[in-house]
Motif scaffolding. Structure first.
Motif, PDB file in Angstrom:
ATOM      1  N   LEU A 187       0.805  -1.217   0.000  1.00  0.00           N
ATOM      2  CA  LEU A 187       0.000   0.000   0.000  1.00  0.00           C
ATOM      3  C   LEU A 187       0.838   1.266   0.000  1.00  0.00           C
ATOM      4  N   ARG A 188       2.139   1.148   0.240  1.00  0.00           N
ATOM      5  CA  ARG A 188       3.005   2.321   0.162  1.00  0.00           C
ATOM      6  C   ARG A 188       3.028   2.912  -1.233  1.00  0.00           C
ATOM      7  N   ARG A 189       2.606   2.104  -2.190  1.00  0.00           N
ATOM      8  CA  ARG A 189       2.571   2.581  -3.585  1.00  0.00           C
ATOM      9  C   ARG A 189       1.476   3.609  -3.796  1.00  0.00           C
ATOM     10  N   ILE A 190       0.396   3.531  -3.015  1.00  0.00           N
ATOM     11  CA  ILE A 190      -0.747   4.413  -3.261  1.00  0.00           C
ATOM     12  C   ILE A 190      -1.106   5.309  -2.079  1.00  0.00           C
ATOM     13  N   LEU A 191      -0.494   5.085  -0.911  1.00  0.00           N
ATOM     14  CA  LEU A 191      -0.841   5.858   0.282  1.00  0.00           C
ATOM     15  C   LEU A 191       0.357   6.642   0.804  1.00  0.00           C
ATOM     16  N   PRO A 192       0.100   7.757   1.488  1.00  0.00           N
ATOM     17  CA  PRO A 192       1.179   8.451   2.200  1.00  0.00           C
ATOM     18  C   PRO A 192       1.784   7.516   3.243  1.00  0.00           C
ATOM     19  N   GLU A 193       3.066   7.678   3.516  1.00  0.00           N
ATOM     20  CA  GLU A 193       3.779   6.770   4.411  1.00  0.00           C
ATOM     21  C   GLU A 193       3.128   6.691   5.784  1.00  0.00           C
ATOM     22  N   ASN A 194       2.691   7.820   6.328  1.00  0.00           N
ATOM     23  CA  ASN A 194       2.128   7.804   7.682  1.00  0.00           C
ATOM     24  C   ASN A 194       0.815   7.032   7.748  1.00  0.00           C
ATOM     25  N   LEU A 195       0.074   6.966   6.632  1.00  0.00           N
ATOM     26  CA  LEU A 195      -1.172   6.204   6.613  1.00  0.00           C
ATOM     27  C   LEU A 195      -0.942   4.743   6.254  1.00  0.00           C
ATOM     28  N   ALA A 196       0.010   4.489   5.371  1.00  0.00           N
ATOM     29  CA  ALA A 196       0.295   3.102   4.965  1.00  0.00           C
ATOM     30  C   ALA A 196       0.701   2.254   6.157  1.00  0.00           C
ATOM     31  N   GLU A 197       1.332   2.860   7.172  1.00  0.00           N
ATOM     32  CA  GLU A 197       1.781   2.110   8.348  1.00  0.00           C
ATOM     33  C   GLU A 197       0.624   1.529   9.170  1.00  0.00           C
ATOM     34  N   SER A 198      -0.586   2.024   8.955  1.00  0.00           N
ATOM     35  CA  SER A 198      -1.739   1.540   9.721  1.00  0.00           C
ATOM     36  C   SER A 198      -2.535   0.477   8.985  1.00  0.00           C
ATOM     37  N   TRP A 199      -2.023   0.009   7.850  1.00  0.00           N
ATOM     38  CA  TRP A 199      -2.729  -0.998   7.070  1.00  0.00           C
ATOM     39  C   TRP A 199      -2.000  -2.333   7.139  1.00  0.00           C
ATOM     40  N   TYR A 200      -2.790  -3.402   7.296  1.00  0.00           N
ATOM     41  CA  TYR A 200      -2.238  -4.736   7.493  1.00  0.00           C
ATOM     42  C   TYR A 200      -2.950  -5.736   6.572  1.00  0.00           C
ATOM     43  N   ARG A 201      -2.315  -6.888   6.388  1.00  0.00           N
ATOM     44  CA  ARG A 201      -2.931  -7.982   5.640  1.00  0.00           C
ATOM     45  C   ARG A 201      -3.735  -8.839   6.618  1.00  0.00           C
ATOM     46  N   THR A 202      -4.889  -8.362   6.978  1.00  0.00           N
ATOM     47  CA  THR A 202      -5.696  -9.004   8.005  1.00  0.00           C
ATOM     48  C   THR A 202      -6.606 -10.064   7.397  1.00  0.00           C
ATOM     49  N   ASN A 203      -6.564 -11.251   7.953  1.00  0.00           N
ATOM     50  CA  ASN A 203      -7.423 -12.334   7.506  1.00  0.00           C
ATOM     51  C   ASN A 203      -8.855 -12.073   7.958  1.00  0.00           C
ATOM     52  N   GLN A 204      -9.822 -12.296   7.084  1.00  0.00           N
ATOM     53  CA  GLN A 204     -11.218 -11.997   7.425  1.00  0.00           C
ATOM     54  C   GLN A 204     -11.769 -12.896   8.529  1.00  0.00           C
ATOM     55  N   PHE A 205     -11.068 -13.996   8.847  1.00  0.00           N
ATOM     56  CA  PHE A 205     -11.534 -14.911   9.891  1.00  0.00           C
ATOM     57  C   PHE A 205     -10.751 -14.757  11.198  1.00  0.00           C
ATOM     58  N   SER A 206     -10.093 -13.621  11.399  1.00  0.00           N
ATOM     59  CA  SER A 206      -9.205 -13.460  12.559  1.00  0.00           C
ATOM     60  C   SER A 206      -9.879 -12.822  13.766  1.00  0.00           C
ATOM     61  N   LEU A 207     -11.197 -12.690  13.752  1.00  0.00           N
ATOM     62  CA  LEU A 207     -11.911 -11.975  14.810  1.00  0.00           C
ATOM     63  C   LEU A 207     -11.639 -12.544  16.201  1.00  0.00           C
ATOM     64  N   GLU A 208     -11.566 -13.867  16.312  1.00  0.00           N
ATOM     65  CA  GLU A 208     -11.385 -14.505  17.627  1.00  0.00           C
ATOM     66  C   GLU A 208     -10.081 -14.076  18.286  1.00  0.00           C
ATOM     67  N   LEU A 209      -9.024 -14.014  17.503  1.00  0.00           N
ATOM     68  CA  LEU A 209      -7.723 -13.649  18.051  1.00  0.00           C
ATOM     69  C   LEU A 209      -7.654 -12.167  18.417  1.00  0.00           C
ATOM     70  N   ILE A 210      -8.244 -11.318  17.570  1.00  0.00           N
ATOM     71  CA  ILE A 210      -8.258  -9.884  17.853  1.00  0.00           C
ATOM     72  C   ILE A 210      -9.028  -9.604  19.147  1.00  0.00           C
ATOM     73  N   PHE A 211     -10.205 -10.206  19.297  1.00  0.00           N
ATOM     74  CA  PHE A 211     -11.003  -9.987  20.506  1.00  0.00           C
ATOM     75  C   PHE A 211     -10.297 -10.533  21.748  1.00  0.00           C
ATOM     76  N   HIS A 212      -9.664 -11.692  21.620  1.00  0.00           N
ATOM     77  CA  HIS A 212      -8.965 -12.276  22.762  1.00  0.00           C
ATOM     78  C   HIS A 212      -7.863 -11.333  23.250  1.00  0.00           C
ATOM     79  N   HIS A 213      -7.064 -10.830  22.331  1.00  0.00           N
ATOM     80  CA  HIS A 213      -5.971  -9.924  22.700  1.00  0.00           C
ATOM     81  C   HIS A 213      -6.507  -8.634  23.314  1.00  0.00           C
ATOM     82  N   ARG A 214      -7.527  -8.051  22.691  1.00  0.00           N
ATOM     83  CA  ARG A 214      -8.085  -6.808  23.223  1.00  0.00           C
ATOM     84  C   ARG A 214      -8.734  -7.039  24.585  1.00  0.00           C
ATOM     85  N   MET A 215      -9.377  -8.181  24.762  1.00  0.00           N
ATOM     86  CA  MET A 215     -10.038  -8.482  26.025  1.00  0.00           C
ATOM     87  C   MET A 215      -9.010  -8.622  27.157  1.00  0.00           C
TER      88      MET A 215
END
Length: 460
Positions: A110-138
């Motif tokens: 995404l650095r090809r199309i976004l400013p560097e400061n914004l590209a750093e907030s984008w990840y290759r997130t799997n659409q089925f990763s909700l369980e792990l994200i909630f566990h960590h945040r919890m």
């Protein structure tokens, strides 16, 4: 002539030499141990939920109470992750789920199309990763308590999507239920489950509800029976697509790739999406389903190709959408509207990719969004979206382009502004305590379930 002390000189040198060698080897061993510890700790942070030291919130900061997170056996969550798979892989749906607490690796493309400061907030997130994200945040939430006696609600960090998903395409239906049954056997032994029969317990499921509702009819062999098990009747579950008839299902947004760590970055992204030059009227992103009769997505692909001046199409059967998110994001940013038919079920992740990019979604089935995500989307559907009945598109009684061209620039601007306004409620931030002045999707879900459990206890 030898003196009385002379026989001791040679042994003293030997001892000093041996001491020096021993100290050297001890230093080397100690150094190697430190390297191993650092390597192991860094590797574990890539895959598993961690707890960061933070101040415990007072009662005034947790008006609906606090949450106790069960420490389940690792066979029910952490052991289900693929530790040797660090990024998305189009041939393996589990890849990338365990990376960076479920957020995935950085989307460097995404650095090809976004400013560097914004590209750093984008990840290759799997659409089925909700369980792990909630566990960590919890685990890191300020309203989490280590004392179950002081808890108003109890979180079960079971990775049901991973436990069932890996066996969905096998013929052995019993294996899909095995870990679900083990989890329920374990939790029923806990004192606080016995007190409420699970009515003040909640969990997260990273796949759609229909993967967990296998019927007793021998012909209905898809999925697990997890959500049909009697013990789950009182448990609230956050899930990416809910069953309309089950109020214990609470649909939450699919994880997208945008995970800002600050309010400032979130505001910068909203301004970026608001000001982007959108040269196309509408776009469609997805793959056709050749095995489906009257495939609606195939119809949209053909239609878009016939309207090259108005529609941009990304055919994911040709483009590797799972590994190059820049193609998707650039197309969404450049389009006023994005077409959102039903996916393999009524919902699809693209709905949220679309809105995070500031594009106005066009729905063809009410169940794709209007009958889902009530905690997260505006009450008035027309304020942020367009609805075109899929049957009218099929029979040719209306055309998509003609419908969308009836909206003035000002009307489109107002819809886009509403979409951009709700972006915080559609994303999962990296910040443990939410995003400052904003509530992200996790915060909305967290406070919503605690309020509901509190109200239910008052009624009882």
């Amino acid at each position: 002539m030898f003196t009385a002390n002379s026989p001791e000189k040679k042994p003293t040198k030997t001892i000093n030499f041996l001491q020096t060698r021993i100290c050297f080897f001890l230093f080397v061993i100690f150094f190697l141990i430190q390297i191993i510890v650092i390597f192991v700790s860094r590797s574990s942070r890539l895959c598993l939920p961690t707890v960061r030291t933070s101040a415990v919130a007072g009662e005034e900061e947790c008006p609906s109470g606090k949450v106790y997170v069960y420490d389940l056996p690792s066979t029910l969550n952490e052991d289900l992750l693929l530790h040797n798979c660090t990024d998305l892989n189009p041939w393996n749906w589990q890849c990338g789920i365990g990376t960076n607490h479920g957020y995935g690796a950085r989307a460097a493309e995404l650095r090809r199309i976004l400013p560097e400061n914004l590209a750093e907030s984008w990840y290759r997130t799997n659409q089925f990763s909700l369980e792990l994200i909630f566990h960590h945040r919890m685990l890191n939430h300020k309203c989490r308590t280590p004392e179950p006696e002081s808890a108003a609600a109890f979180y079960i960090p079971f990775y049901a999507g991973l436990a069932v998903g890996k066996y969905l395409w096998t013929n052995d239906t019993s294996v899909r239920d095995r870990l679900c049954e083990k989890m329920l056997q374990w939790v029923q032994k806990q004192n606080h489950w016995r007190k409420s029969n699970g009515s003040d317990h909640f969990t997260t499921i990273g796949r759609i509800t229909w993967d967990f509702r296998r019927l007793t009819d021998p012909g209905k062999i898809w999925g697990s029976t997890f959500l049909n098990m009697p013990e789950m009747r009182g448990v609230t579950r956050f899930i990416i697509e809910k069953a309309p008839s089950d109020d214990r299902d609470v649909s939450v947004p699919y994880p997208t790739g945008f995970h800002p760590s600050s309010t400032e970055t979130l505001n910068q992204w909203q301004d970026f999406a608001r000001g982007y030059n959108r040269s196309s009227l509408f776009t469609f992103i997805g793959a056709t389903r050749g095995w489906v009769d009257n495939d609606f997505r195939g119809l949209l692909v053909k239609y878009c190709y016939s309207e090259p001046g108005s529609c941009r199409v990304v055919d994911c059967s040709v483009t590797q959408c799972s590994t190059d998110s820049s193609v998707i994001l650039e197309t969404l940013l450049g389009s006023e509207f994005c077409l959102q038919p039903r996916g393999d079920s009524f919902t699809r992740r693209s709905v949220f990719d679309c809105m995070v990019a500031g594009s106005v979604p066009v729905f063809f089935w009410e169940r794709t969004a209007y009958d889902q995500y009530q905690w997260f989307l505006p009450i008035e559907p027309e304020s942020y979206s367009v609805f075109i009945d899929h049957e009218k598109v099929r029979n040719g009684s209306c055309t998509i382009k003609e419908v969308l061209m009836t909206y003035s620039k000002e009307e489109i601007r107002r819809k886009r502004e509403k979409v951009i306004e709700i972006i915080p409620r559609l994303i999962y931030g990296l910040s443990n305590g939410g995003l400052g002045d904003f509530n992200d999707a996790f915060d909305v879900a967290f406070h919503g379930v605690l309020s509901r459990i509190k109200e239910e206890k008052l009624v009882v």
